[in-house]
Design a protein around this motif. Structure first.
Motif, mmCIF file in Angstrom:
data_model
loop_
_atom_site.group_PDB
_atom_site.id
_atom_site.type_symbol
_atom_site.label_atom_id
_atom_site.label_comp_id
_atom_site.label_asym_id
_atom_site.label_seq_id
_atom_site.Cartn_x
_atom_site.Cartn_y
_atom_site.Cartn_z
ATOM 1 N N THR A 105 2.507 12.883 -68.967
ATOM 2 C CA THR A 105 1.573 11.953 -69.628
ATOM 3 C C THR A 105 0.472 12.727 -70.352
ATOM 4 O O THR A 105 0.121 12.411 -71.496
ATOM 5 C CB THR A 105 0.959 10.987 -68.605
ATOM 6 N N CYS B 243 1.836 12.654 -64.103
ATOM 7 C CA CYS B 243 0.605 12.883 -64.862
ATOM 8 C C CYS B 243 0.750 14.059 -65.821
ATOM 9 O O CYS B 243 0.114 14.070 -66.890
ATOM 10 C CB CYS B 243 -0.570 13.094 -63.920
ATOM 11 N N GLY C 152 -5.462 9.716 -67.906
ATOM 12 C CA GLY C 152 -4.070 9.350 -67.638
ATOM 13 C C GLY C 152 -3.921 8.126 -66.763
ATOM 14 O O GLY C 152 -2.795 7.686 -66.505
ATOM 15 N N TRP C 153 -5.021 7.561 -66.319
ATOM 16 C CA TRP C 153 -4.994 6.337 -65.514
ATOM 17 C C TRP C 153 -5.627 5.170 -66.256
ATOM 18 O O TRP C 153 -5.256 4.017 -66.028
ATOM 19 C CB TRP C 153 -5.763 6.535 -64.199
ATOM 20 N N THR C 154 -6.595 5.490 -67.110
ATOM 21 C CA THR C 154 -7.429 4.473 -67.743
ATOM 22 C C THR C 154 -7.121 4.410 -69.222
ATOM 23 O O THR C 154 -7.070 5.445 -69.887
ATOM 24 C CB THR C 154 -8.924 4.798 -67.547
ATOM 25 N N ARG C 155 -6.945 3.217 -69.755
ATOM 26 C CA ARG C 155 -6.594 3.040 -71.166
ATOM 27 C C ARG C 155 -7.857 3.096 -72.031
ATOM 28 O O ARG C 155 -8.177 2.170 -72.776
ATOM 29 C CB ARG C 155 -5.882 1.702 -71.315
ATOM 30 N N SER D 95 -9.729 11.912 -70.779
ATOM 31 C CA SER D 95 -8.562 11.053 -70.938
ATOM 32 C C SER D 95 -7.771 11.281 -69.649
ATOM 33 O O SER D 95 -7.013 12.249 -69.539
ATOM 34 C CB SER D 95 -7.744 11.463 -72.173
ATOM 35 N N THR E 39 -1.292 6.346 -70.458
ATOM 36 C CA THR E 39 -1.451 6.364 -68.996
ATOM 37 C C THR E 39 -0.108 6.450 -68.293
ATOM 38 O O THR E 39 0.932 6.096 -68.849
ATOM 39 C CB THR E 39 -2.178 5.099 -68.510
ATOM 40 N N THR E 40 -0.170 6.876 -67.047
ATOM 41 C CA THR E 40 1.047 6.933 -66.238
ATOM 42 C C THR E 40 1.635 5.542 -66.038
ATOM 43 O O THR E 40 2.857 5.384 -65.933
ATOM 44 C CB THR E 40 0.744 7.563 -64.868
ATOM 45 N N TRP F 129 -5.151 7.876 -75.208
ATOM 46 C CA TRP F 129 -5.413 7.289 -73.894
ATOM 47 C C TRP F 129 -4.140 6.793 -73.208
ATOM 48 O O TRP F 129 -4.166 5.810 -72.476
ATOM 49 C CB TRP F 129 -6.407 6.140 -74.023
#
Length: 215
Positions: free
Chosen positions: A59, A56, A191-194, A189, A41-42, A39
């Protein structure tokens, strides 16, 4: 000869067995990567070095590598996320595939049509060249993504003009159904949300995708 006749007789006597086995394999395939999902993220990487924009792609590459290593090398200490990101971003910049810039709010980031060669180079650099096969697929549809997941692939999505993500790279790791005949939800997944993000089939968006499969 006797064994072949026996196998043929088994297939004729029980024609449903092969279908049952295939269905069971597909059911396993739809979630087999979920325990290894990554997970990153950027937001984790945007302030590294002199800063990163539209990253992204690198990532998503980090998340692919982490998933492969978690599955193939359990218990082994993974590389630091930041170190791995800088490696992947550096590869993209050297190949001219990732541009760390933003021009007019549209130009920059990772080339959609060269992501395959980019991912292969990242796998080679991290010692996974002989572990996985990367292949390009023309159009994102729920059926195509489901089929890829059912056959054991990590799905790398390249979405265009998405209502939430705009032009973005992210992973799809599995799916589930809401009831026996209910609608499907796909696990991103993003790339913004953990953590996991579940979306419906029509929320996958439009664009191309790649599959990453174990050899």
């Amino acid at each position: 000869m006797i064994r072949r006749l026996s196998e043929l007789s088994e297939r004729i006597s029980h024609p449903g067995k092969k279908a049952e086995k295939t269905t069971a394999q597909q059911k396993r395939g739809s979630d087999e990567w979920i325990p290894f999902a990554s997970w990153c993220t950027t937001g984790q990487f945007m302030n590294l070095d002199k800063g990163f924009k539209n990253h992204c792609g690198p990532t998503a590459a980090v998340n692919v590598i982490r998933m492969l290593k978690s599955r193939l090398r359990p218990g082994k200490e993974p590389s630091a996320d930041e170190e791995l990101f800088l490696t992947c971003a550096g590869i993209g910049r050297k190949m001219g595939i990732y541009w760390n810039r933003e021009i007019l709010g549209r130009f920059g980031g990772t080339s959609n049509f060269l992501t395959g060669p980019y991912l292969r180079r990242c796998l080679k650099k991290t010692g996974l060249e002989d572990a996985a096969i990367v292949r390009f697929h023309p159009w994102i549809t729920p059926d195509a993504v489901r089929q890829a997941l059912d056959t054991g692939a990590i799905v790398y999505l390249e979405v265009y003009y998405h209502p939430k993500y705009k032009n973005h790279h992210m992973l799809c790791c599995g799916y589930r159904r809401q009831g026996p005949k209910g609608p499907e939800q796909f696990l991103l997944s993003d790339g913004w949300t953990r953590g996991p993000v579940w979306v419906s089939g029509d929320q996958l968006g439009h664009g191309h995708f790649l599959t990453i499969r174990l050899k």
